[in-house]
Design a protein around this motif. Structure first.
Motif, PDB file in Angstrom:
ATOM      1  N   VAL A   1       3.171  -8.874  -4.021  1.00  0.00           N
ATOM      2  CA  VAL A   1       2.480  -8.478  -4.789  1.00  0.00           C
ATOM      3  C   VAL A   1       0.992  -8.642  -4.458  1.00  0.00           C
ATOM      4  N   VAL A   2       0.267  -9.850  -3.662  1.00  0.00           N
ATOM      5  CA  VAL A   2      -1.104  -9.912  -3.199  1.00  0.00           C
ATOM      6  C   VAL A   2      -1.774  -8.914  -2.808  1.00  0.00           C
ATOM      7  N   ARG A   3      -0.251  -8.502  -1.894  1.00  0.00           N
ATOM      8  CA  ARG A   3      -1.326  -7.438  -1.024  1.00  0.00           C
ATOM      9  C   ARG A   3      -1.371  -5.841  -1.818  1.00  0.00           C
ATOM     10  N   GLU A   4       0.025  -6.282  -2.714  1.00  0.00           N
ATOM     11  CA  GLU A   4      -0.944  -4.691  -3.883  1.00  0.00           C
ATOM     12  C   GLU A   4      -2.549  -4.564  -4.779  1.00  0.00           C
ATOM     13  N   LEU A   5      -2.131  -6.219  -5.023  1.00  0.00           N
ATOM     14  CA  LEU A   5      -3.551  -6.470  -5.992  1.00  0.00           C
ATOM     15  C   LEU A   5      -4.830  -6.474  -5.199  1.00  0.00           C
TER      16      LEU A   5
ATOM     17  N   ARG B   1      -4.940  -2.558  -4.505  1.00  0.00           N
ATOM     18  CA  ARG B   1      -5.540  -1.583  -5.370  1.00  0.00           C
ATOM     19  C   ARG B   1      -7.322  -2.162  -6.148  1.00  0.00           C
ATOM     20  N   ARG B   2      -7.191  -3.008  -5.630  1.00  0.00           N
ATOM     21  CA  ARG B   2      -8.658  -4.419  -5.625  1.00  0.00           C
ATOM     22  C   ARG B   2      -8.697  -4.772  -7.306  1.00  0.00           C
ATOM     23  N   PHE B   3      -7.782  -4.751  -7.336  1.00  0.00           N
ATOM     24  CA  PHE B   3      -7.922  -5.734  -9.228  1.00  0.00           C
ATOM     25  C   PHE B   3      -8.153  -7.060  -8.509  1.00  0.00           C
ATOM     26  N   ARG B   4      -9.262  -7.530  -9.797  1.00  0.00           N
ATOM     27  CA  ARG B   4     -10.144  -8.971  -9.386  1.00  0.00           C
ATOM     28  C   ARG B   4      -9.738  -9.795 -10.593  1.00  0.00           C
ATOM     29  N   ARG B   5      -9.190  -9.165 -11.542  1.00  0.00           N
ATOM     30  CA  ARG B   5      -9.083 -10.308 -12.787  1.00  0.00           C
ATOM     31  C   ARG B   5      -8.107 -10.400 -12.728  1.00  0.00           C
ATOM     32  N   VAL B   6      -6.705 -11.108 -12.915  1.00  0.00           N
ATOM     33  CA  VAL B   6      -5.450 -11.591 -13.139  1.00  0.00           C
ATOM     34  C   VAL B   6      -5.078 -12.245 -13.967  1.00  0.00           C
ATOM     35  N   VAL B   7      -3.796 -12.230 -14.615  1.00  0.00           N
ATOM     36  CA  VAL B   7      -3.411 -13.254 -15.939  1.00  0.00           C
ATOM     37  C   VAL B   7      -2.277 -13.149 -14.478  1.00  0.00           C
ATOM     38  N   LEU B   8      -1.758 -15.302 -14.841  1.00  0.00           N
ATOM     39  CA  LEU B   8      -0.262 -14.637 -14.035  1.00  0.00           C
ATOM     40  C   LEU B   8       0.630 -15.523 -15.777  1.00  0.00           C
ATOM     41  N   GLN B   9       2.077 -15.233 -15.577  1.00  0.00           N
ATOM     42  CA  GLN B   9       2.709 -15.479 -16.615  1.00  0.00           C
ATOM     43  C   GLN B   9       3.904 -15.908 -16.515  1.00  0.00           C
TER      44      GLN B   9
ATOM     45  N   ASN C   1       5.447 -24.083 -13.749  1.00  0.00           N
ATOM     46  CA  ASN C   1       5.543 -24.957 -13.217  1.00  0.00           C
ATOM     47  C   ASN C   1       5.327 -24.284 -11.837  1.00  0.00           C
ATOM     48  N   ARG C   2       5.462 -22.599 -11.242  1.00  0.00           N
ATOM     49  CA  ARG C   2       5.417 -22.260  -9.560  1.00  0.00           C
ATOM     50  C   ARG C   2       4.573 -20.965  -9.662  1.00  0.00           C
ATOM     51  N   LEU C   3       4.017 -21.579 -11.043  1.00  0.00           N
ATOM     52  CA  LEU C   3       2.666 -20.817 -11.199  1.00  0.00           C
ATOM     53  C   LEU C   3       0.951 -21.394 -10.477  1.00  0.00           C
ATOM     54  N   VAL C   4       1.066 -22.668 -10.432  1.00  0.00           N
ATOM     55  CA  VAL C   4      -0.093 -22.987  -9.854  1.00  0.00           C
ATOM     56  C   VAL C   4      -0.001 -22.270  -8.032  1.00  0.00           C
ATOM     57  N   ARG C   5       1.261 -22.515  -7.914  1.00  0.00           N
ATOM     58  CA  ARG C   5       1.439 -22.120  -5.662  1.00  0.00           C
ATOM     59  C   ARG C   5       1.019 -20.309  -6.228  1.00  0.00           C
ATOM     60  N   LEU C   6       1.612 -19.425  -7.298  1.00  0.00           N
ATOM     61  CA  LEU C   6       1.413 -18.547  -7.156  1.00  0.00           C
ATOM     62  C   LEU C   6      -0.568 -18.143  -7.151  1.00  0.00           C
ATOM     63  N   SER C   7      -1.226 -19.326  -7.919  1.00  0.00           N
ATOM     64  CA  SER C   7      -2.310 -18.915  -8.355  1.00  0.00           C
ATOM     65  C   SER C   7      -3.095 -19.255  -7.213  1.00  0.00           C
ATOM     66  N   ARG C   8      -2.622 -20.069  -6.420  1.00  0.00           N
ATOM     67  CA  ARG C   8      -3.188 -19.982  -5.026  1.00  0.00           C
ATOM     68  C   ARG C   8      -2.929 -19.522  -4.441  1.00  0.00           C
ATOM     69  N   VAL C   9      -2.223 -18.880  -3.990  1.00  0.00           N
ATOM     70  CA  VAL C   9      -1.005 -17.843  -2.819  1.00  0.00           C
ATOM     71  C   VAL C   9      -2.628 -16.154  -3.180  1.00  0.00           C
ATOM     72  N   VAL C  10      -2.896 -16.440  -5.124  1.00  0.00           N
ATOM     73  CA  VAL C  10      -3.329 -15.303  -5.240  1.00  0.00           C
ATOM     74  C   VAL C  10      -5.103 -15.801  -5.082  1.00  0.00           C
ATOM     75  N   GLN C  11      -5.056 -16.503  -5.185  1.00  0.00           N
ATOM     76  CA  GLN C  11      -7.273 -16.728  -5.395  1.00  0.00           C
ATOM     77  C   GLN C  11      -7.176 -16.813  -3.557  1.00  0.00           C
ATOM     78  N   GLU C  12      -6.635 -16.598  -3.142  1.00  0.00           N
ATOM     79  CA  GLU C  12      -6.790 -17.838  -1.451  1.00  0.00           C
ATOM     80  C   GLU C  12      -6.943 -16.144  -0.862  1.00  0.00           C
ATOM     81  N   ALA C  13      -6.172 -14.727  -1.346  1.00  0.00           N
ATOM     82  CA  ALA C  13      -6.509 -13.717  -1.234  1.00  0.00           C
ATOM     83  C   ALA C  13      -7.864 -12.926  -1.692  1.00  0.00           C
TER      84      ALA C  13
END
Ligand code: SF4
Length: 328
Positions: free
Chosen positions: A12-16, A19-27, A34-46
Motif C-alpha cells: 500500500v505504501v508503494r501505491e501511495l 500516485r504521489r499522495f500526501r495526506r492519508v487517513v488510517l482506519q 492498535n495495529r494502526l500505529v505500526r502502519l502509521s510509522r511505515v507510511v510516514q517513513e515512506a
C-alpha cells in the motif's frame, strides 16, 4: 474514485508513493486499531503524511471515515481489516484496503467435524475474510479425510460479511447444512436465520463446534414479536444511517411513504450509530425502522426497549413478504 486491495503494508505504501499522495487517513475496526500505529510509522517513513488515525468506532467497511476525510482534507484512506464494500456516499478519494488474516492453529477436532459434514452431505461453508488461510487449510485436510473432491466442495464455500444475506441464501438453498469457520456466533447466526439450514460454527479459538439452532429460534421469536409491535405502532421513526455504505435515503423515504399509507405518523431521523442511549431521547416514537445495517435488527434487538426493525422486517410488516420467505 479508485478502490484497491493490498496484501501488505509495503504494497500500500508503494501505491501511495507512486500516485504521489500526501495526506492519508488510517482506519481500522475496533479490534484492530492498535495495529494502526505500526502502519502509521511505515507510511510516514515512506514520506507520506498520516494526517490522522481515525478513532471513531468502525463496524465494517461500510463505515469509512467521512468526517475525518472532509475536515482534514485527506487525499486517500487506508482501511485495515476488511475488503471493499459498496459505497452509498462518495468520498471522492481513493480507499485502499488491507485485509488482515488471523494465523490460528487449527484444532484437529474441527477438521474432523468438517470432514464428517462433507462425507455425509453437501454443506455450504462460510468464513469471514480474516479466516481465509484457516478455511483453505481446513478444507484441504477435511476433503482428504472425507475423500471428497476439494474443488467441488469449494464451489459451496464463500467469504462472508455479516450483512450478506444474498450469498447465504444463494448457497444455502443448495446445501444440506451450513458450516461457518470463525469465532463467536455473529456470522453463524446470520447464516442460520437467512439460510434456515442447520448451522454449525467451527469456533477456532474455543476449539468447539457450536450448533446455532437454539439461538436461531430464540432470535427469530424476538424478531416476530418486534415486527408485530411495529405493526401496532401509530408514530414511528424512519432512521437513515449516516455511514458511507449504509446511507440509503431512497429506501428511508420509501419506507416513510409506505408507513404513512399504513396509517402511521412517520418522521425521518438521521443518525450515525443507532444505540439505545440515542433512541432513549426520542421518546415520542413507539417504534423505528432503520435502513442501514440489517444486523442491528437481528443481534441487538434485546438492547432496545422499543422495536427497531430493518428493511426486510418492514417488508413483512407491510405485508409485502411473508416471514418464512425472509427467514426460512
Ligand atoms: S452493514 Fe453491518 S454487517 Fe454489513 S459490513 Fe456494515 S456493520 Fe458489517
Amino acid at each position: 474514485m479508485k478502490t484497491a486491495v493490498f496484501e501488505s503494508f509495503n504494497d500500500v505504501v508503494r501505491e501511495l508513493r507512486s500516485r504521489r499522495f500526501r495526506r492519508v487517513v488510517l482506519q481500522a475496526p475496533d479490534g484492530m486499531r492498535n495495529r494502526l500505529v505500526r502502519l502509521s510509522r511505515v507510511v510516514q517513513e515512506a514520506g507520506v503524511e498520516v494526517v490522522a488515525i481515525d478513532g471513531d468506532r468502525c463496524f465494517g467497511a461500510c463505515d469509512l471515515p467521512i468526517c475525518a476525510v472532509r475536515f482534514l482534507g485527506a487525499d486517500a484512506v487506508v482501511h485495515l481489516g476488511h475488503t471493499p464494500y459498496p459505497l452509498r456516499v462518495e468520498l471522492g478519494i481513493p480507499v485502499y484496503y488491507i485485509p488482515c488474516y488471523d494465523r490460528v492453529s487449527i484444532p484437529r477436532a474441527l477438521v474432523r467435524r468438517l470432514a464428517d459434514e462433507l462425507a455425509s452431505g453437501r454443506p455450504a461453508i462460510f468464513y469471514p475474510i480474516q479466516y481465509y488461510p484457516a478455511f483453505r487449510e481446513m478444507l484441504r485436510e477435511a476433503c482428504r479425510e472425507a475423500e471428497v473432491d476439494e474443488e467441488q466442495a469449494g464451489e459451496m464455500a464463500s467469504v462472508l460479511i455479516g450483512c450478506d444475506s444474498a450469498t447465504v441464501r444463494r448457497l444455502g438453498r443448495h446445501a444440506d447444512s451450513v458450516i461457518v469457520i470463525g469465532s463467536g456466533l455473529f456470522h453463524g447466526l446470520g447464516a442460520a436465520v437467512w439460510s434456515g439450514r442447520r448451522t454449525i460454527v467451527l469456533d477456532l479459538y474455543r476449539g468447539e463446534a457450536v450448533d446455532v439452532e437454539r439461538e436461531r429460534r430464540r432470535v427469530l421469536a424476538i424478531i416476530a414479536e418486534r415486527i408485530e409491535r411495529f405493526s401496532q405502532a401509530k408514530r414511528v421513526g424512519v432512521i437513515a444511517i449516516l455511514k458511507s455504505g449504509q446511507f440509503n435515503l431512497e429506501a428511508a423515504l420509501s419506507v416513510k411513504g409506505e408507513a404513512e399509507r399504513m396509517g402511521k405518523e412517520a418522521h425521518l431521523i438521521t443518525m450515525t450509530d443507532v444505540t439505545p442511549e440515542k433512541l432513549d431521547y426520542l421518546l415520542d416514537f413507539e417504534a423505528f425502522v432503520q435502513t442501514g445495517c440489517p444486523r442491528i435488527s437481528i443481534d441487538d434487538l434485546e438492547s432496545f426497549s422499543r422495536p427497531v426493525i430493518n428493511l426486510e422486517q418492514f417488508q413483512i410488516s407491510a405485508g409485502r413478504m411473508r416471514f418464512e420467505d425472509v427467514y426460512p
